[in-house]
Design a protein around this motif. Structure first.
Motif, short mmCIF file in Angstrom:
data_model
loop_
_atom_site.label_atom_id
_atom_site.label_comp_id
_atom_site.label_asym_id
_atom_site.label_seq_id
_atom_site.Cartn_x
_atom_site.Cartn_y
_atom_site.Cartn_z
N VAL A 76 32.58 2.27 110.14
CA VAL A 76 32.78 3.56 109.49
C VAL A 76 31.50 4.06 108.84
CG1 VAL A 76 34.08 4.76 107.67
CG2 VAL A 76 35.19 2.97 109.04
N GLY A 77 31.29 5.37 108.92
CA GLY A 77 30.24 6.03 108.17
C GLY A 77 30.85 7.04 107.23
N LEU A 78 30.43 7.04 105.98
CA LEU A 78 30.97 7.94 104.95
C LEU A 78 29.91 8.95 104.55
CD1 LEU A 78 33.22 8.59 102.81
CD2 LEU A 78 32.02 7.00 101.29
N ILE A 79 30.26 10.23 104.61
CA ILE A 79 29.35 11.28 104.13
C ILE A 79 29.93 11.84 102.85
CG2 ILE A 79 28.15 13.41 104.67
CD1 ILE A 79 28.60 12.88 107.60
N GLY A 80 29.25 11.57 101.74
CA GLY A 80 29.71 12.04 100.44
C GLY A 80 30.44 10.95 99.68
N ALA A 81 29.85 10.50 98.57
CA ALA A 81 30.43 9.41 97.79
C ALA A 81 30.77 9.88 96.38
CB ALA A 81 29.48 8.22 97.74
N GLY A 82 31.41 11.06 96.29
CA GLY A 82 31.88 11.58 95.01
C GLY A 82 33.21 10.97 94.63
N VAL A 100 29.54 0.81 107.43
CA VAL A 100 28.15 0.56 107.84
C VAL A 100 27.18 1.35 106.97
CG1 VAL A 100 26.51 0.74 109.75
CG2 VAL A 100 28.90 0.11 110.19
N GLY A 101 27.52 2.61 106.68
CA GLY A 101 26.58 3.42 105.93
C GLY A 101 27.23 4.52 105.13
N ILE A 102 26.53 4.91 104.07
CA ILE A 102 26.92 6.05 103.24
C ILE A 102 25.75 7.02 103.23
CG2 ILE A 102 27.52 6.84 100.92
CD1 ILE A 102 28.61 4.02 100.38
N ALA A 103 26.03 8.29 103.50
CA ALA A 103 25.03 9.34 103.35
C ALA A 103 25.44 10.24 102.20
CB ALA A 103 24.90 10.16 104.64
N ASP A 104 24.55 10.39 101.23
CA ASP A 104 24.84 11.22 100.06
C ASP A 104 23.54 11.87 99.61
OD1 ASP A 104 27.29 11.32 97.84
OD2 ASP A 104 25.32 11.74 97.00
N LEU A 105 23.64 13.11 99.12
CA LEU A 105 22.45 13.81 98.66
C LEU A 105 21.78 13.07 97.50
CD1 LEU A 105 23.68 17.52 98.76
CD2 LEU A 105 22.13 16.38 100.36
N SER A 106 22.54 12.26 96.79
CA SER A 106 22.00 11.44 95.70
C SER A 106 22.38 9.98 95.93
CB SER A 106 22.52 11.91 94.34
OG SER A 106 22.05 11.04 93.32
N PRO A 107 21.54 9.23 96.65
CA PRO A 107 21.86 7.81 96.87
C PRO A 107 22.06 7.03 95.58
CG PRO A 107 20.11 8.52 98.35
CD PRO A 107 20.33 9.64 97.37
N ASP A 108 21.31 7.38 94.54
CA ASP A 108 21.47 6.67 93.26
C ASP A 108 22.86 6.92 92.67
OD1 ASP A 108 18.93 5.64 93.41
OD2 ASP A 108 18.03 7.16 92.11
N ALA A 109 23.34 8.16 92.78
CA ALA A 109 24.69 8.45 92.29
C ALA A 109 25.73 7.72 93.12
CB ALA A 109 24.94 9.96 92.33
N ALA A 110 25.48 7.63 94.43
CA ALA A 110 26.41 6.90 95.30
C ALA A 110 26.46 5.42 94.90
CB ALA A 110 25.98 7.03 96.76
N ARG A 111 25.29 4.84 94.62
CA ARG A 111 25.27 3.43 94.19
C ARG A 111 25.98 3.25 92.85
NH1 ARG A 111 19.98 3.96 96.41
NH2 ARG A 111 19.77 2.74 98.34
N ALA A 112 25.80 4.23 91.96
CA ALA A 112 26.48 4.15 90.67
C ALA A 112 28.00 4.19 90.85
CB ALA A 112 26.02 5.30 89.77
N ASN A 113 28.46 5.02 91.77
CA ASN A 113 29.90 5.07 92.04
C ASN A 113 30.39 3.79 92.69
OD1 ASN A 113 30.41 7.56 90.91
ND2 ASN A 113 30.08 8.69 92.81
N LEU A 114 29.57 3.20 93.56
CA LEU A 114 29.94 1.91 94.16
C LEU A 114 30.11 0.85 93.08
CD1 LEU A 114 27.58 2.08 97.25
CD2 LEU A 114 30.03 1.66 97.40
#
Length: 457
Positions: A19-25, A44-58
């Motif tokens: 799976v690929g996820l676009i947007g980790a809000g 497999v991957g996450i694409a987000d305009l803010s990778p740091d925000a995506a990692r924070a949400n993870l």
């Protein structure tokens, strides 16, 4: 074989759904919370305009830092970890990924993501129902032409309503009405991101704790989201649409089969076979006990005396005549349920809701008087809200789809409460979203007597 059993088999064979996820809000984060608990799935991957925000949400949902340290998609595939980055194109073009979950909430970008995924042979679970509302029928057709599946997202209300409608029809029941619940009073249509939390029933502190976006939640409150989701349901199921927008009849769960009958039988429907939204507030603002605010429902009819008697014998929840029965789910769990769509698409080749016709549309409607030079700010903003209309009516008036009312300049005065048309704004005609919408309108205009868009095998 159940989906869970198939997932377990995929896990045992070392062949997970990739799976690929676009947007980790917020919505994406809810799905992320479930992935470690789901066998046979590899994000497999996450694409987000803010990778740091995506990692924070993870981290917020319980992922360990080492699970997201893959330096590339290829490394993620080898290690079983997840790559986090900005490049959505790399994600949808990677040959090893099976399913893209589009979770940005940005309808114009979502169309780009969906089309590119189809081109590269990827199934798409589209969480961004705002995009489906203005071009879902043609997205579905383009997916079919590419030999992939395009699907609404389970957990969001449209897919859950479609599931109830499918249950009813598969059992042989005619669907009288179907829809969702909502907290609604007419003046909510004027709400802005500054007023949303007071109307919605949350404190600013609760909203901040949950990482909730006031503009997004205002789109829920001001009627835009109910119209968007009702559009998706009507286009996926073929159900009809109220001629001048949703009525929001107030009702408890007990009263749903009473109000979701035709007008000539004491209900609110113009006719049988329509979408509608039930309000959890009386017109005076009083909260209705045992409401359906966060849930979904379908009302069916007993066409024979025998079936009506069966309803009675098994204490089914009916109207006073005993003919109309409502089945409901009082809650939906949003992103926590998306795994159902991913598994259904990848393992069964079945969408959990997909547009099959163009019955409904959501037209941008002014929240206040608009003047030339004003810039529209889309769903949940300060300028417009979305009104549900029959597609034929929207097409005839040249209605401006709410999903395209983003960063668009007004060129003619528009009165408060007036629905906007293409002629009222200066559109960017270069986007894929605009082009696919106009292509869909042209297809409908070419065959107005038949709104169904054929899906190619």
């Amino acid at each position: 074989m159940s989906l869970h059993t198939q997932l377990q088999q995929r896990a045992a064979k070392g062949k997970p759904i990739r799976v690929g996820l676009i947007g980790a809000g917020k919505f994406g984060s809810m799905y992320l919370a479930q992935i470690p608990r789901t066998p046979g799935v590899h994000l497999v991957g996450i694409a987000d305009l803010s990778p740091d925000a995506a990692r924070a949400n993870l981290a917020r949902v319980g992922w360990k830092a080492e699970q997201t340290q893959a330096a590339s998609l290829d490394q993620a595939l080898k290690s079983g970890a997840t790559h986090v980055g900005e490049d959505w194109q790399a994600l949808v073009r990677h040959p090893a990924i099976d399913v893209i979950v589009e979770c940005t909430g940005h309808p114009i970008a979502a169309v780009d993501h969906c089309l590119e995924a189809f081109t590269h042979g990827k199934h798409v679970v589209n969480v961004t129902v705002e995009a489906d509302a203005f071009c879902g029928p043609l997205l579905a057709r383009k997916a079919a032409e590419a030999g992939v599946i395009y699907s609404l997202a389970f957990g969001d209300q449209p897919a859950l309503i479609c599931d109830l409608v499918d249950w009813a029809r598969t059992c042989g029941f005619p669907v009288v009405a179907a829809g969702r619940g909502h907290k609604w009073l007419p003046h909510f249509s004027e709400s802005t991101p500054e007023t949303v939390w007071g109307y919605y029933g949350l404190t600013p502190e609760q909203a901040q704790r949950g990482g909730l976006n006031p503009k997004m939640f205002n789109s829920f409150l001001d009627g835009s989201k109910p119209s968007i989701e009702s559009t998706a349901v009507a286009n996926a199921t073929g159900l009809g649409v109220p001629s001048n927008g949703l009525l929001y009849p107030p009702a408890s769960v007990e009263d749903i089969p009473f109000v979701t009958r035709p007008i000539i039988e004491g209900g609110v429907l113009e006719r049988k076979g329509m979408v509608e939204v039930i309000s959890s507030l009386e017109t005076n603002g009083r909260k209705i006990p045992y409401d359906i605010r966060m849930g979904v429902w379908v009302t069916v009819e007993a066409e024979t005396e025998y079936i009506k008697n069966c309803f009675e014998e098994y204490n089914a929840h009916t109207d006073p005549t005993g003919r109309y029965f409502t089945l409901y789910k009082r809650w939906h769990l949003i992103g926590l349920e998306v795994g159902m769509s991913v598994a259904s698409v990848a393992l069964r080749g079945e969408a959990t809701g997909v547009a099959t016709c163009w019955n409904a549309d959501v037209v941008a409607t002014a929240k206040r008087d608009l003047a030339p030079g004003d810039v529209l700010d889309g769903e949940g903003g300060y300028t417009v809200w979305g009104k549900l209309l029959p597609a034929e009516k929207s097409s005839r008036m040249g209605g401006l789809p709410l999903g395209l009312a983003h960063s668009v300049k007004v060129i003619r005065p528009v009165k408060k409460g007036q629905s906007l048309s293409w002629a009222d704004v200066a559109m960017d005609t270069t986007t894929h979203a605009y082009k696919i919408r106009k292509q869909m309108e042209a297809m409908f205009a070419a065959a107005p007597e038949k709104t169904t868009l054929p899906v190619l095998a």
